[in-house]
Every structure is written in C-alpha cells, then in structure tokens.
Write a protein that holds these residues in place. Structure first.
Motif, mmCIF file in Angstrom:
data_model
loop_
_atom_site.group_PDB
_atom_site.id
_atom_site.type_symbol
_atom_site.label_atom_id
_atom_site.label_comp_id
_atom_site.label_asym_id
_atom_site.label_seq_id
_atom_site.Cartn_x
_atom_site.Cartn_y
_atom_site.Cartn_z
ATOM 1 N N GLU A 89 0.827 -1.221 0.000
ATOM 2 C CA GLU A 89 0.000 0.000 0.000
ATOM 3 C C GLU A 89 0.858 1.266 0.000
ATOM 4 O O GLU A 89 0.342 2.361 -0.217
ATOM 5 C CB GLU A 89 -0.916 -0.005 1.229
ATOM 6 N N ALA A 90 2.160 1.131 0.276
ATOM 7 C CA ALA A 90 3.037 2.310 0.357
ATOM 8 C C ALA A 90 3.946 2.449 -0.858
ATOM 9 O O ALA A 90 4.778 3.353 -0.910
ATOM 10 C CB ALA A 90 3.893 2.219 1.627
ATOM 11 N N CYS A 91 3.787 1.534 -1.845
ATOM 12 C CA CYS A 91 4.737 1.488 -2.962
ATOM 13 C C CYS A 91 4.059 1.559 -4.322
ATOM 14 O O CYS A 91 3.637 0.532 -4.868
ATOM 15 C CB CYS A 91 5.545 0.196 -2.895
ATOM 16 N N PRO A 92 3.984 2.756 -4.925
ATOM 17 C CA PRO A 92 3.396 2.854 -6.261
ATOM 18 C C PRO A 92 4.247 2.148 -7.318
ATOM 19 O O PRO A 92 3.726 1.736 -8.350
ATOM 20 C CB PRO A 92 3.324 4.367 -6.525
ATOM 21 N N HIS A 93 5.543 2.014 -7.051
ATOM 22 C CA HIS A 93 6.440 1.338 -8.003
ATOM 23 C C HIS A 93 7.067 0.139 -7.304
ATOM 24 O O HIS A 93 8.287 0.063 -7.115
ATOM 25 C CB HIS A 93 7.502 2.316 -8.518
ATOM 26 N N LEU A 94 6.191 -0.782 -6.953
ATOM 27 C CA LEU A 94 6.610 -1.910 -6.118
ATOM 28 C C LEU A 94 7.724 -2.740 -6.755
ATOM 29 O O LEU A 94 8.677 -3.129 -6.084
ATOM 30 C CB LEU A 94 5.396 -2.799 -5.817
ATOM 31 N N HIS A 95 7.607 -2.978 -8.048
ATOM 32 C CA HIS A 95 8.628 -3.809 -8.716
ATOM 33 C C HIS A 95 10.005 -3.164 -8.580
ATOM 34 O O HIS A 95 10.994 -3.827 -8.250
ATOM 35 C CB HIS A 95 8.247 -4.010 -10.193
ATOM 36 N N ARG A 96 10.066 -1.866 -8.791
ATOM 37 C CA ARG A 96 11.335 -1.150 -8.681
ATOM 38 C C ARG A 96 11.877 -1.227 -7.250
ATOM 39 O O ARG A 96 13.072 -1.453 -7.020
ATOM 40 C CB ARG A 96 11.133 0.313 -9.083
ATOM 41 N N VAL A 148 -3.269 -9.250 -5.546
ATOM 42 C CA VAL A 148 -2.536 -8.089 -6.079
ATOM 43 C C VAL A 148 -1.071 -8.442 -6.356
ATOM 44 O O VAL A 148 -0.384 -7.712 -7.066
ATOM 45 C CB VAL A 148 -2.600 -6.842 -5.148
ATOM 46 N N LEU A 149 -0.607 -9.561 -5.778
ATOM 47 C CA LEU A 149 0.802 -9.937 -5.956
ATOM 48 C C LEU A 149 1.026 -10.887 -7.136
ATOM 49 O O LEU A 149 2.161 -11.297 -7.400
ATOM 50 C CB LEU A 149 1.341 -10.576 -4.669
ATOM 51 N N GLU A 150 -0.065 -11.222 -7.815
ATOM 52 C CA GLU A 150 -0.035 -12.160 -8.931
ATOM 53 C C GLU A 150 1.167 -11.961 -9.871
ATOM 54 O O GLU A 150 1.843 -12.909 -10.241
ATOM 55 C CB GLU A 150 -1.345 -11.973 -9.737
ATOM 56 N N ASN A 151 1.444 -10.724 -10.238
ATOM 57 C CA ASN A 151 2.471 -10.469 -11.249
ATOM 58 C C ASN A 151 3.864 -10.200 -10.693
ATOM 59 O O ASN A 151 4.779 -9.851 -11.450
ATOM 60 C CB ASN A 151 2.044 -9.297 -12.146
ATOM 61 N N ILE A 152 4.013 -10.351 -9.390
ATOM 62 C CA ILE A 152 5.323 -10.056 -8.799
ATOM 63 C C ILE A 152 5.788 -11.160 -7.854
ATOM 64 O O ILE A 152 6.935 -11.151 -7.376
ATOM 65 C CB ILE A 152 5.290 -8.675 -8.087
ATOM 66 N N LEU A 153 4.917 -12.133 -7.637
ATOM 67 C CA LEU A 153 5.174 -13.185 -6.653
ATOM 68 C C LEU A 153 6.526 -13.864 -6.833
ATOM 69 O O LEU A 153 7.247 -14.121 -5.863
ATOM 70 C CB LEU A 153 4.042 -14.212 -6.742
ATOM 71 N N GLU A 154 6.873 -14.146 -8.083
ATOM 72 C CA GLU A 154 8.122 -14.890 -8.334
ATOM 73 C C GLU A 154 9.376 -14.085 -7.984
ATOM 74 O O GLU A 154 10.452 -14.648 -7.868
ATOM 75 C CB GLU A 154 8.178 -15.331 -9.798
ATOM 76 N N ASP A 155 9.229 -12.778 -7.828
ATOM 77 C CA ASP A 155 10.382 -11.939 -7.481
ATOM 78 C C ASP A 155 10.581 -11.815 -5.972
ATOM 79 O O ASP A 155 11.540 -11.197 -5.526
ATOM 80 C CB ASP A 155 10.187 -10.520 -8.040
ATOM 81 N N LEU A 156 9.663 -12.363 -5.197
ATOM 82 C CA LEU A 156 9.683 -12.109 -3.753
ATOM 83 C C LEU A 156 10.304 -13.256 -2.959
ATOM 84 O O LEU A 156 10.131 -14.421 -3.289
ATOM 85 C CB LEU A 156 8.256 -11.872 -3.244
ATOM 86 N N ASP A 157 10.996 -12.883 -1.892
ATOM 87 C CA ASP A 157 11.498 -13.888 -0.951
ATOM 88 C C ASP A 157 10.489 -14.130 0.165
ATOM 89 O O ASP A 157 10.511 -15.166 0.807
ATOM 90 C CB ASP A 157 12.823 -13.403 -0.330
ATOM 91 N N LEU A 158 9.630 -13.142 0.397
ATOM 92 C CA LEU A 158 8.701 -13.226 1.521
ATOM 93 C C LEU A 158 7.435 -12.422 1.241
ATOM 94 O O LEU A 158 7.504 -11.352 0.647
ATOM 95 C CB LEU A 158 9.403 -12.640 2.766
ATOM 96 N N VAL A 159 6.298 -12.965 1.648
ATOM 97 C CA VAL A 159 5.055 -12.185 1.668
ATOM 98 C C VAL A 159 4.582 -12.178 3.110
ATOM 99 O O VAL A 159 4.445 -13.239 3.735
ATOM 100 C CB VAL A 159 3.964 -12.792 0.771
ATOM 101 N N CYS A 160 4.380 -10.981 3.637
ATOM 102 C CA CYS A 160 3.925 -10.844 5.020
ATOM 103 C C CYS A 160 2.436 -10.503 5.004
ATOM 104 O O CYS A 160 2.041 -9.436 4.529
ATOM 105 C CB CYS A 160 4.721 -9.735 5.708
#
Ligand code: DX5
Ligand code: ZN
Length: 222
Positions: free
Chosen positions: A91-98, A122-134
């Motif tokens: 919710e705090a990151c308009p450019h989350l991927h960056r 909402v994480l559908e398109n970025i999930l593979e880049d993440l080490d953790l989802v809180c």
C-alpha cells in the motif's frame, strides 16, 4: 520447518540486552523489527540507529518490517544497519517492482506486506520476485491486537498461488499470532510466525518460543 520471529516491539526497551539474550538462547529463528513512521501507520516506533544497536545484540537475522511511506528512501540505510530481510508495504509502494529490485540490489531478501483488506491476488504479477510475503493479521501500527481470522483462508489462497507458480516466497503472518492460532496458520501454509505479545508478555518467553516452534512435530514433551 517453520520459522519463529519474535517481534521486538513487545520487548522491554529499558533492558533490550536481557530480552535479546533470551531470544539468542531460544529456538527462535529471526528477530522481527517493526519500523513505524507515524504516517503510514498512526504510531512511531524507532529508526535505524536503534536497528544498528539491535544488530550488535542479535545472534539471529533481523527481519525488518517497514511500515513507512516512501520506503525506497531508506532501504540502503536499513540494510547498512543490519537488516537481512526488508519488507515494504504494497500500500506504500506505487512502483513496487522497482522497490523490490532495489532491496535485492542492497543484498537483503525482499518482502512485501499486505494489510488485512488487501487481497493476495494483487501480488499475482510479482510473486516470483519475492522472498517473503507478510500477511498482516491485524491493522499495522500496534502490538497486542486481536487476530483477524480471515487471514487463515487468505494464507491458504496465497499458498496455492505460490505452488501454482512454483515460487519460493515464504509466507509470514504478523499480528495477534500465538499458541491459540499457530497450528491453523501452519496448516494453511504459513512459513514464518511473528509473535510479539504472545512471546514477551508470557510467563516463560523462551518456553513459549519452543512451543511455537514445536507445533506440527509429533510430540512435544514439557
Ligand atoms: C504490528 C506489527 C507487528 C506487531 C505484532 O503493526 O507489525 O509485528 O509487533 O505484535 P503482536 O504479536 O503483539 O500482535
Ligand atoms: Zn511487523
């Protein structure tokens, strides 16, 4: 095996050394470190200078949860202060991927936290880049709040998304977690349990950590 991350927000700040000694000697895996700015959340906790001090006392990795606006301004400073995992809010990151790429470039593991009302999809398109989802199981800002039960099916849904994508992200649950709901969360697919009050306000914090860690093992002898 799941990980236990005591949240130092609930520790005794007049004697942090004592609580860090306890966690160092315990079966806990990480220190969960909550950074609040009074803007993203209606509370202020502490900044990177305190994280630096914690890093000196900690013999386990620091899992730094940034509940702040514009977290991209401070990633490197928290990394330098000793953060092993850095989690920013969706919710705090308009450019989350960056921002995720920035965390990885700093050398830290990258996490994204979702408020209770934010769907896992909402994480559908970025999930593979993440080490953790809180997954926040309370509205962020304070320790000691009541667990929001909807987090259990949300955990299951996120776990399914991770399996389908063959992604590596760990699922962390944060807020109101304790012995009363840990088993349900682990069964739903949680990998990391954050526990503040449940650990530090309990009669025997080190034993509570052991009990949280032992859930799912066949027997636990007192
Ligand atoms: C809430 C924080 C949590 C908090 C958890 O805004 O992100 O990490 O410290 O505390 P308990 O376990 O007491 O709910
Ligand atoms: Zn937290």
């Amino acid at each position: 095996m799941h990980l236990i991350a005591p949240s130092v927000l609930a520790a005794d700040f007049s004697n942090l050394q004592k609580d860090f000694d306890m966690v160092n000697q315990s079966e806990a895996d990480w220190y969960h470190v909550d950074i609040m700015d009074g803007r993203f959340v209606p509370n202020i906790s502490f900044g990177m200078n305190i994280v630096k001090i914690m890093k000196q006392m900690a013999q386990k990795p620091l899992d730094v949860h940034l509940m702040i606006v514009e977290p991209e301004k401070y990633i490197e400073q928290f990394r330098d202060a000793g953060a092993e995992v850095i989690t920013v809010h969706y919710e705090a990151c308009p450019h989350l991927h960056r921002t995720i790429q920035q965390i990885k470039a700093s050398g830290a593991k990258a996490g994204v936290a979702l408020n209770p009302h934010t769907p896992a999809t909402v994480l559908e398109n970025i999930l593979e880049d993440l080490d953790l989802v809180c997954l926040m199981s309370v509205n962020p800002g304070f320790g000691g709040q009541k667990f929001i039960y909807q987090t259990v099916p949300k955990t299951r849904q996120l776990k399914d998304m991770i399996i389908v994508k063959n992604a590596k992200a760990k699922i962390e649950i944060d807020g109101g977690v304790g012995l009363q709901n840990a088993e349900a969360l682990l069964k739903a697919g949680a990998d990391v349990l954050v526990a503040g009050s449940a650990v530090f306000k309990s009669e025997n914090p080190q034993d509570t950590i052991s009990r949280l860690k032992a859930i799912g093992k066949e027997t636990y002898l007192v």
